[in-house]
Design an enzyme around this catalytic site. Sequence first.
Site, PDB file in Angstrom:
ATOM      1  N   LYS A 284       7.173 -24.151 -28.529  1.00  0.00           N
ATOM      2  CA  LYS A 284       6.905 -22.803 -28.020  1.00  0.00           C
ATOM      3  C   LYS A 284       6.105 -21.999 -29.041  1.00  0.00           C
ATOM      4  CE  LYS A 284      11.005 -22.974 -25.114  1.00  0.00           C
ATOM      5  NZ  LYS A 284      12.415 -22.668 -24.929  1.00  0.00           N
TER       6      LYS A 284
ATOM      7  N   GLN B  15      17.130 -19.429 -28.017  1.00  0.00           N
ATOM      8  CA  GLN B  15      17.128 -20.821 -27.548  1.00  0.00           C
ATOM      9  C   GLN B  15      18.554 -21.230 -27.157  1.00  0.00           C
ATOM     10  OE1 GLN B  15      14.359 -22.753 -27.060  1.00  0.00           O
ATOM     11  NE2 GLN B  15      15.723 -24.276 -26.166  1.00  0.00           N
TER      12      GLN B  15
ATOM     13  N   ASP C 261      12.689 -14.613 -21.248  1.00  0.00           N
ATOM     14  CA  ASP C 261      13.301 -15.797 -20.622  1.00  0.00           C
ATOM     15  C   ASP C 261      13.895 -15.435 -19.262  1.00  0.00           C
ATOM     16  OD1 ASP C 261      13.066 -18.324 -21.617  1.00  0.00           O
ATOM     17  OD2 ASP C 261      14.673 -18.117 -23.103  1.00  0.00           O
TER      18      ASP C 261
END
Length: 297
Positions: A54, A98, A121
């Site tokens: 990412k 994450q 996200d």
Amino acid sequence: MTARILDGKAVAARIRAEIRQRVEERVKSGLPRPGLATVLVGDDPASHVYVRMKRKACQEVGIESFPHELPATATQEEVEDLIMQLNQDPRVHGILVQLPLPKHLDEERILGLIDIHKDVDGFHPVNIGRLAQKGREPLFVPCTPAGIMVLLEEAGVNLEGAKAVVLGRSNIVGMPVALLLIRANATVTVCHSRTRDLPAETRQADVLIAAVGRPEMVKADWVKPGAVVIDVGVNRVEAPDTPKGYKLVGDVAFDEVKEVAGVITPVPGGVGPMTIAMLLKNTLRAAELADRERVAL
Ligand code: NDP
């Protein structure tokens, strides 16, 4: 007839090129460079790989990344303090925590602390709640489900009134993709580990989304001829004759299903690249939102 293979890598590359151009344009015009903070807790090797990918993708399109790594022993308070600090930092437009977090941490509380304007996200309860409600718009849609919808659009799939079956009901993929399909006017069935007769359900699907994490579970006779099959699964299986000793396969038995389906995504090179492209897109959107007045909650 062999299915048309949907090349997620190519679609993602095109989206990334568009993002790069938009980032350059905004920086040239004096607007701040978009910034993404990544929060990685613990030493799960797969999570480290994902975060590295990412960050690399950010760099390629000109998005600045702010990496934060905490040890597996980090306390709830330490992670929460970091989130609060990132919420205040004007250089940070998006915050990515994450997942999965180490078991001792309260994931729901941590995700709920992220400023919804930075929730790239799309896992903040307000964003998910809005996704689930008619007439409400989330600020951000979770990346993998958003990527799946772009792929379906690219393939020219008409979802209006189509019968869609989603295998899996996770917070990250199955549930939000089911919500997006409903919003697109498909009739949706969500299957999971307690579903009685999976093949009977999947055989009804005009559009089948497989997100279970079971290598090659979906067989040819589970698929309606001509169906659109999106394979989200990423499973590592032993392959002694390859240099690495393993290979990645999806949740769909690709070789046999491609002989039945109308359209299919490969693994790797299908949904995976789209997930990262959507993260970049959401981060750019977060920077654009910050340019304007803050949207009222
Ligand atoms: P989870 O493990 O969180 O969820 C799996 C879901 O599948 C659950 O709802 C579970 O049911 C269901 N399930 C598991 N086994 C069976 C079975 N035998 N029969 C029917 N249903 C079953 O996984 P994720 O949603 O996070 O991920 C799914 C897959 O997608 C994984 O392979 C993951 O690596 C991949 N993935 C890929 C991404 C990408 O960018 N390409 C991004 C995210 C994930 P129940 O709820 O009843 O337990």
